[in-house]
Design a protein around this motif. Structure first.
Motif, PDB file in Angstrom:
ATOM      1  N   PRO A 163      -1.553  -6.231  -5.649  1.00  6.70           N
ATOM      2  CA  PRO A 163      -2.087  -6.047  -4.291  1.00  6.70           C
ATOM      3  C   PRO A 163      -1.299  -6.829  -3.237  1.00  6.70           C
ATOM      4  N   LYS A 164      -0.880  -8.041  -3.589  1.00  6.70           N
ATOM      5  CA  LYS A 164      -0.138  -8.861  -2.618  1.00  6.70           C
ATOM      6  C   LYS A 164       1.235  -8.264  -2.337  1.00  6.70           C
ATOM      7  N   LYS A 194       0.810  -5.166  -0.217  1.00  2.99           N
ATOM      8  CA  LYS A 194       0.476  -5.528   1.150  1.00  2.99           C
ATOM      9  C   LYS A 194       1.740  -5.964   1.908  1.00  2.99           C
ATOM     10  N   ALA A 211       3.301  -4.143   5.109  1.00  6.77           N
ATOM     11  CA  ALA A 211       3.468  -4.837   6.377  1.00  6.77           C
ATOM     12  C   ALA A 211       4.875  -4.622   6.930  1.00  6.77           C
TER      13      ALA A 211
END
Lengths: 755, 158
Positions: free
Chosen positions: A741-742, A745, A749
């Motif tokens: 997930p990180k 993300k 971004a």
């Protein structure tokens, strides 16, 4: 640290046993299931102990009523804080093993029961009534440093400041290391990069939970069987916590199912002893995995800022780090080690590292392989990687240009002696891995790492048995094959076959004090003690042969496992073998032995460099490790298999830290993932083979050149992975673990920013 | 509390025991039968240190009740070597130094033997996925995988 000049370069030219790969003496028992680990021991008439733990992260204990539990059939004893020595030397450990006024984290021991079965003990726990007053809690390091944070200890005033603060806080200490003038250095730089980084708390993840069996006699004579990295330390801590003489307590170290620093202190051992003392029967206490996660000693989480300046030619002009480490509910986060290690790979004119040791409502941290170093080195090596890209320089060339070398002033003070960083960097750069092509969504990362290594108090015995075989007694639990290395070194020194030597880990009554198996010290310290013990035994055997030949002892020398007359003038005698000398020992003065006890110095610092290729799935954020290479300086590899094993194991623990592992706390201050399902150690299918290159730059402080190898391997992977994943994902990742997930993300971004 | 009487076969030996309904097979092996080769690393079926076979099928003994063993053939690490003769998986683990602390080793031995009985010629990927249920924290798996591949080869050429 200088240490004595012990290394004998001529001797190292013709090793015959050192560097070979014989089977380990404990191997057979371990592949057949016969080896006895902590929980594999039972004593006659034993009770089973269980510990009641606080469900609250922070609460005042107003009262404990165990009367109902004690009235249950089969329940033989209940202990609380009152059953321990309130004047114990280490007050933090005293308060950690059993909460006194306050429970300071979820899982903090509050009371314990001994009963005739596990089920009865578990049932009894439910009948102990604890009246808690719930207090506000804090588990995040940055939040804990805020002025309005809930305070854990009213008497904690930050140490290391110019003035004692007016108010207590959660900041136990400030540490600072460095030299030069960083502001001046940054002014000289062409490019300065400053970044914030975070790492999650991780657990050592040893597969064997803490386990012990304690027996305290009515006369105070006591024994403890325990899986530990340091049974002498366990003895000394338990004796103090129980208020008993050290001589009354005999501690036997079982086979140990992993430790990695996490088994260097006590948790359940004093509790088992207290229960046994109260019940008058042996007590076995074994942690569950949930207890291991919640109530043993994970490592620190960190929040860090690193700033490095570089000239266009690649000269690093200054490095600065600010490190906040939380180490749980008591002082001792390895912030100081983090600050000392951060820039250790670099020879810098201007360097400064400031670190804060912070307490939070989490379990009291324990050591974890190179404690404190992986985090700060992750931050520094990430910025170095970014700087290399900025100035268009190969990351190895940038590192080589600024690398710490023999005689460099280290970033933490002392001058380095002979070190192997440049050799590691050069070997890594030349490795085929570094030149291999990469595909789409793939990236390569490199990073170096450092660890101090340790010597420490050591006492080892060597006995020449009546048939000429050798038995060794060491006081350092064997956690990864060290008994084999001990046998190799003695076989080398006495020039006898490896199979003629056997090493055992002796209990605390058989040897003088030994420091714990920690600091990558065992092959170095216990090994050097045994080499010296073997030299004493050799000298004695030469003397015995001289006696039988009736010639001066000086006229006898040792070779090929036998005493020889030094020349025709000395006398015309056939060599006398170790078997013959041992067999006639009764006639020449009795048993032949060697021993050595010392506080070992000169451990020799260790460096390593890792290369890793990863592929990032842009759809899911999943990181696949494609290839991994570890290059590390071992000084001299006594048993190369187990040196490689340390490199590989350290790397994979670092991989877990970088990608999967984290202590996840909820708003309620409770650990959300206290199982191996949710706290994910790397498994076999996550990984490729881990290639290794053993660099050997001899440590002058050891007769054979040994440097500790156990810890350095976990230091580079966090940054190596971050650099690799950042290259593959096209975005800099600064927050560990880099879970899917990180990563997703971060990719999202950048995409958003690009649109 | 009245125990449950169980009649089973363990490593080829007929064994009878009495256990409580809530006791796991691992509890029975370790606490009642003194067979401590299987280890309790997690008690949730995540670490594989307690691996046994039940009628040849690889099982976490912490996820099975002792009362369920009746009438089945249980295999444990204690039954892998024939007397003093090691199984090739055991020998290769020694030869490759594929253990450090050794606490996961019994589970690895049982699991790897079960794999090779099912699939005598596994790829590295197959070995890695089969052993994904056996946690090892010391070795990084490299030497374990090599040992199992080597044992497979030896068994095939035997």
């Amino acid at each position: 640290m200088a240490g004595n000049q012990e290394f004998d370069a001529d001797r190292a030219q013709d090793f015959r046993v050192v560097g070979t790969r014989p089977a380990r003496p404990d191997g057979m028992d371990k592949v057949t299931g016969k080896a006895r680990f902590g929980a594999d021991m039972n004593m006659p008439g034993q009770l089973i102990g269980k510990i009641l733990r606080s469900p609250h992260p922070h609460a005042r204990i107003k009262s404990i009523d165990a009367s109902e539990a004690l009235a249950m059939p089969g329940v033989k004893a209940v202990v609380t804080a009152e059953d321990f020595n309130a004047d114990a030397k280490d007050r933090d450990v005293l308060t950690n093993i059993m909460a006194r006024d306050k429970a300071l984290y979820e899982g903090h021991a509050v009371a314990a029961v001994a009963a005739t079965s596990r089920i009865k003990a578990q049932q009894a726990l439910k009948r102990i009534k604890v009246n808690y007053e719930i207090l506000p809690h804090v588990t995040d390091v940055d939040a804990a440093m805020q002025p309005d944070a809930p305070i854990l200890h009213d008497d904690m005033f930050t140490q290391g400041l110019d003035e004692k603060p007016a108010k207590p806080s959660n900041i136990n200490a400030r540490h600072e290391f460095g030299h030069g003038d960083v502001e001046k250095g940054f002014a000289q730089a062409d490019i300065v990069i400053e970044r914030d980084f975070k790492t999650a708390a991780t657990h050592q993840g040893y597969i064997e939970p803490h386990a012990c069996v304690a027996n305290v006699g009515a006369d105070g004579m006591s024994e403890l069987w325990v899986c530990t990295q340091g049974h002498f330390h366990v003895r000394s801590q338990c004796a103090s916590l129980l208020g008993m003489d050290v001589s009354r307590l005999r501690v036997t170290a079982s086979e140990i199912g992993g430790g990695f620093g996490g088994k260097t202190t006590v948790f359940i051992e004093p509790v088992a002893l207290a229960l046994s003392r109260k019940a008058g029967r042996p007590v076995k206490l074994v942690m569950t995995r949930e207890e291991v996660f919640k109530a043993s000693g994970p490592t620190a989480s960190s929040s860090m800022r690193v700033k490095i300046g570089v000239k266009k030619d690649g000269t690093i002009t200054a490095g600065e780090a600010s490190l906040n480490y939380q180490g749980g509910a008591f002082p001792g986060a390895p912030a100081d080690f983090g600050a000392m290690s951060a820039f250790a790979c670099y020879d810098l004119e201007n360097v400064k590292a400031v670190a804060f040791d912070v307490v939070t409502n989490r379990p009291k941290g324990a050591a974890y392989r190179a404690p404190g170093a992986p985090m700060s080195v992750f931050a520094v090596e990430s910025v170095v990687d970014e700087l290399a890209k900025e100035i268009g320089m190969d990351p190895f060339d940038l590192r080589l240009k600024n690398a710490a070398r023999d005689g460099s002033k280290s970033s933490y003070g002392p001058k380095f002696g002979k070190i192997g960083l440049v050799a590691c960097l050069e070997a890594a750069k030349a490795h085929p891995h570094y030149a291999a092509p990469l595909g789409p969504n793939q990236g390569r990362g490199v990073a170096s790492g450092f660890w101090f290594n340790f010597g420490g108090e050591t006492c080892s015995n060597l006995n020449v048995n009546e048939d000429g075989t050798i038995t060794l007694a060491v006081g350092t639990p064997d956690i990864g094959g060290s008994r084999a290395s001990m046998c190799i070194m003695v076989a080398e020194e006495l020039e006898v076959p490896y199979e003629r030597v056997r090493a055992i880990v002796a209990d605390t009554s058989a040897l003088g004090f030994n420091d714990t198996t920690e600091g990558s010290r065992v092959t170095f310290s216990s090994g050097m003690a045994l080499i010296k013990a073997a030299r004493k035994a050799k000298e004695e055997m030469c003397k015995r042969a001289a006696m039988m030949w009736d010639i001066p002892a000086e006229a006898v020398y040792w070779a090929e496992g036998a005493a020889h007359p030094s020349g025709p003038n000395a006398g015309d005698f056939e060599p006398m073998t170790i078997e013959e000398i041992a067999g006639s020992a009764a006639k020449t003065g009795g048993p032949i032995a060697g021993h050595h006890e010392y506080n070992a110095d000169g451990a020799g610092v260790s460096f390593g460099t890792h290369i890793v290729d990863t592929e990032v799935d842009p759809e899911t954020g999943y990181v696949k490790i494609l290839r991994y290479t570890v290059v590390q300086d071992a000084g001299k590899a006594i048993h190369p298999d187990y040196v490689e094993g340390q490199f590989q194991g350290g790397a994979v623990q670092g991989i877990g830290w970088a990608l999967n592992e984290e202590y996840i706390y909820g708003e309620d201050g409770r650990l959300q993932n206290a199982t191996f399902l949710d706290y994910r150690l790397p498994v076999a299918s996550d990984l490729p083979m881990i290639d290794t290159v053993i660099v050997e730059v001899p440590n002058p402080g050891h007769p054979y050149g040994v440097r500790g190898v156990g810890e350095t391997g976990i230091v580079p992977p966090l940054a190596a992975l971050a650099n690799s994943v950042s290259a593959a994902a096209g975005v800099r990742l600064t927050d560990l673990p880099m879970s899917p997930p990180k990563v997703l993300k971060a990719i999202g971004a950048t995409k958003l920013a690009a649109e | 509390m009245s125990g449950i009487h169980v009649s089973t076969t363990i490593n080829g030996d007929q064994i009878d025991y009495v256990c409580e309904p809530e006791e796991t097979m691992l509890d029975v092996l370790r606490d009642r039968l003194g067979m401590t080769g299987a280890k309790e690393g997690c008690s949730t079926g995540d670490c594989g240190a307690c691996s046994i076979t039940v009628d040849g099928r690889l099982t976490c003994s912490c996820l099975m009740l002792g009362a369920e063993a009746g009438g089945h053939e249980i295999g444990t690490v204690e039954g892998v070597a024939q007397g003093n003769e090691l199984h090739p998986v055991q020998q290769k683990i020694l030869d490759h130094a594929a253990l450090q602390c050794g606490v996961c080793t019994p589970g690895i031995v049982v699991a790897a033997k079960a794999l090779l009985e099912k699939n005598p010629d596994p790829t590295e990927t197959e070995v890695r996925y089969w052993l994904a249920g056996n946690l090892c924290r010391c070795t990084g798996y490299d030497k374990i995988i090599r040992a199992v591949m080597d044992a497979a080869q030896e068994l095939r050429s035997a």
